[in-house]
Design a protein around this motif. Structure first.
Motif, mmCIF file in Angstrom:
data_model
loop_
_atom_site.group_PDB
_atom_site.id
_atom_site.type_symbol
_atom_site.label_atom_id
_atom_site.label_comp_id
_atom_site.label_asym_id
_atom_site.label_seq_id
_atom_site.Cartn_x
_atom_site.Cartn_y
_atom_site.Cartn_z
ATOM 1 N N MET A 152 1.034 -1.502 0.368
ATOM 2 C CA MET A 152 -0.045 0.064 0.238
ATOM 3 C C MET A 152 0.937 1.152 0.017
ATOM 4 S SD MET A 152 -2.962 0.880 2.770
ATOM 5 C CE MET A 152 -1.987 0.977 4.054
ATOM 6 N N THR A 276 -5.616 0.491 -6.614
ATOM 7 C CA THR A 276 -5.171 -0.686 -6.225
ATOM 8 C C THR A 276 -4.935 -0.239 -4.667
ATOM 9 O OG1 THR A 276 -4.189 -1.411 -7.573
ATOM 10 C CG2 THR A 276 -3.042 -1.656 -5.573
ATOM 11 N N PHE A 277 -5.020 0.991 -4.484
ATOM 12 C CA PHE A 277 -4.146 1.385 -2.881
ATOM 13 C C PHE A 277 -5.458 1.632 -2.118
ATOM 14 C CE2 PHE A 277 -4.218 4.579 0.285
ATOM 15 C CZ PHE A 277 -2.922 4.693 1.507
ATOM 16 N N LEU A 280 -6.441 -2.569 -1.153
ATOM 17 C CA LEU A 280 -5.611 -2.217 0.385
ATOM 18 C C LEU A 280 -5.454 -1.461 1.272
ATOM 19 C CD1 LEU A 280 -2.101 -2.483 -1.711
ATOM 20 C CD2 LEU A 280 -3.166 -4.307 -1.495
ATOM 21 N N ALA A 281 -5.893 -0.409 1.355
ATOM 22 C CA ALA A 281 -6.541 -0.051 2.936
ATOM 23 C C ALA A 281 -7.508 -0.001 3.583
ATOM 24 C CB ALA A 281 -6.420 1.650 1.614
ATOM 25 N N THR A 284 -6.259 -3.370 5.392
ATOM 26 C CA THR A 284 -5.450 -3.159 6.573
ATOM 27 C C THR A 284 -6.341 -2.984 7.050
ATOM 28 O OG1 THR A 284 -4.756 -0.978 5.918
ATOM 29 C CG2 THR A 284 -3.843 -2.662 5.009
#
Length: 404
Positions: A152, A276-277, A280-281, A284
């Motif tokens: 990330m 994509t970020f 992933l964020a 998490t």
């Protein structure tokens, strides 16, 4: 040290949620300078409140949850209130993440004729896959979170590199179009530093090592603050305030922000990396919140009902309600977050301040004590209560609305 690093990344990963990407929309009318001042002030405030939990947890076993801690100082009623607030808060957040994850991953699935939407299938698969790590244990969550977190950060660096050549100082110098927006935006940024629900499980993971937990909180939250500032620097520097506000009128969403950045930079890479970020964020944050809820339910059953339930059964209790919410309210992302925000001010600010007040009366010579006396505790309680009523003032038309 290895566990301390993992705890630091879990704290930071829980805070850096997909909502970070929409932050510039919220701060569009405030300007870069005042946005940074607001972020730093809230970071100091919420790091202070998190450290109050560290002080309080010195007085109880490392595997105790928030219910057991509050019961020690406020009896059964303290357990009921604190556990109820935390569970509503974490269930609401987890429901939002399951719904959001379902919506994101549904775009990769083909349409089906099974009588169930692909968003529902996606939400179930998303929960089962990443919920597996929660049931397996904190160590497995730590390991997968490290991989996701560094990936990330790499995605964030790519976004910043693509956008940085377009930054201008004129855009960064924009002033608030309405000073009252500083107040209206406070609750949005306030929840962006929320990881407090995971503190009991992280304290257990570190075996009650208050020095390691204190380090993880300070460094993890500071890492998040730096990421927030860099993101605000890039977006405010690229998008002038007038363009920001025009964009909000056309499309006040994350997609609107991505499209505006694409128009200015001409980079298709940017759009893909930002998406994509986002994924992933979201993951998490899901891991950090789910871990806190899992441990909270375990503490409730052991402490209040003297029941030792297996991890698989705890997993069902943790994830079944959010899955049901996603099935019945597939568009309920914002609805769930609104309930979470109402609980957060009490749990993250009022509760630790009241706890530490009692702790200092009974344990005046603890090894670690957070800076400030009772006056600072009272100020923090008042500030937290004021933040909690801002949404009501916005709804009443007393304060201006913000996006976010």
């Amino acid at each position: 040290m290895n566990k301390t690093l993992g705890t630091t990344l879990l704290i930071s990963g829980t805070m850096i949620g997909a909502g970070m990407l929409a932050m510039p929309l919220t701060s569009a009318g405030i300007g870069f300078l005042f946005t940074i001042i607001l972020l730093i002030a809230l970071w100091v405030f919420l790091t202070y409140s998190a450290l109050l939990f560290v002080e309080a947890y010195q007085t109880i076993e490392s595997d105790a949850g928030i219910g057991s801690l509050t019961a020690q100082y406020f009896g059964r009623m303290g357990r009921v209130v604190s556990t109820t607030v935390l569970m509503v808060f974490l269930y609401a957040l987890l429901s939002a993440y399951v719904t959001g994850g379902g919506n994101i991953f549904a775009s990769f699935l083909p349409d089906t004729d099974l009588g169930i939407s692909k968003e529902a299938i996606s939400a179930i698969v998303f929960t089962l896959v990443f919920g597996f790590f929660i049931v397996k244990g904190t160590k497995s969550v730590d390991l997968v979170n490290r991989l996701l977190f560094f990936t990330m950060l790499g995605a964030l660096v790519l976004v910043l590199l693509v956008m940085s050549p377009e930054i201008t100082f004129d855009n960064l110098g924009a002033m608030p179009i309405d000073n009252a927006l500083l107040i209206s935006a406070t609750p949005v940024f306030f929840t962006a530093f929320g990881f407090h629900g995971s503190i009991p499980s992280l304290n257990n993971y570190l075996n009650g090592n208050y020095k390691a937990l204190r380090f993880a909180i300070i460094v993890g939250s500071m890492t998040t603050l730096i990421c927030y500032i860099l993101w605000q620097l890039s977006t405010h520097g690229v998008l002038g305030q007038h363009l920001f506000l025009e964009m909000l009128r056309k499309d006040p969403t994350l997609n609107g922000l991505i499209n505006a950045c694409y128009e200015l930079t001409g980079s298709e890479i940017l759009s893909g990396v930002v998406k994509t970020f986002s994924v992933l964020a979201l993951i998490t944050s899901f891991l950090g919140v789910a871990l806190g809820l899992f441990e909270c339910i375990d503490d409730l059953l052991r402490g209040a009902f003297n029941l030792n339930v297996g991890r698989s059964s705890l997993g069902v209790l943790t994830f079944l309600p959010p899955i049901l919410f996603a099935l019945f309210f597939p568009k309920g992302f914002i609805l769930a977050l609104s309930y979470a925000g109402q609980m957060f001010a009490f749990y993250a600010v009022v509760l630790p301040a009241v706890l530490v007040y009692k702790v200092r009366q009974q344990h005046p010579n603890l090894p670690y004590r957070v800076w400030g006396g009772n006056a600072v505790l009272i100020i923090s309680i008042i500030f937290g209560m004021l933040i909690s009523i801002i949404p009501s003032l916005i709804q009443a038309g007393i304060l201006p609305e913000v996006v976010g």
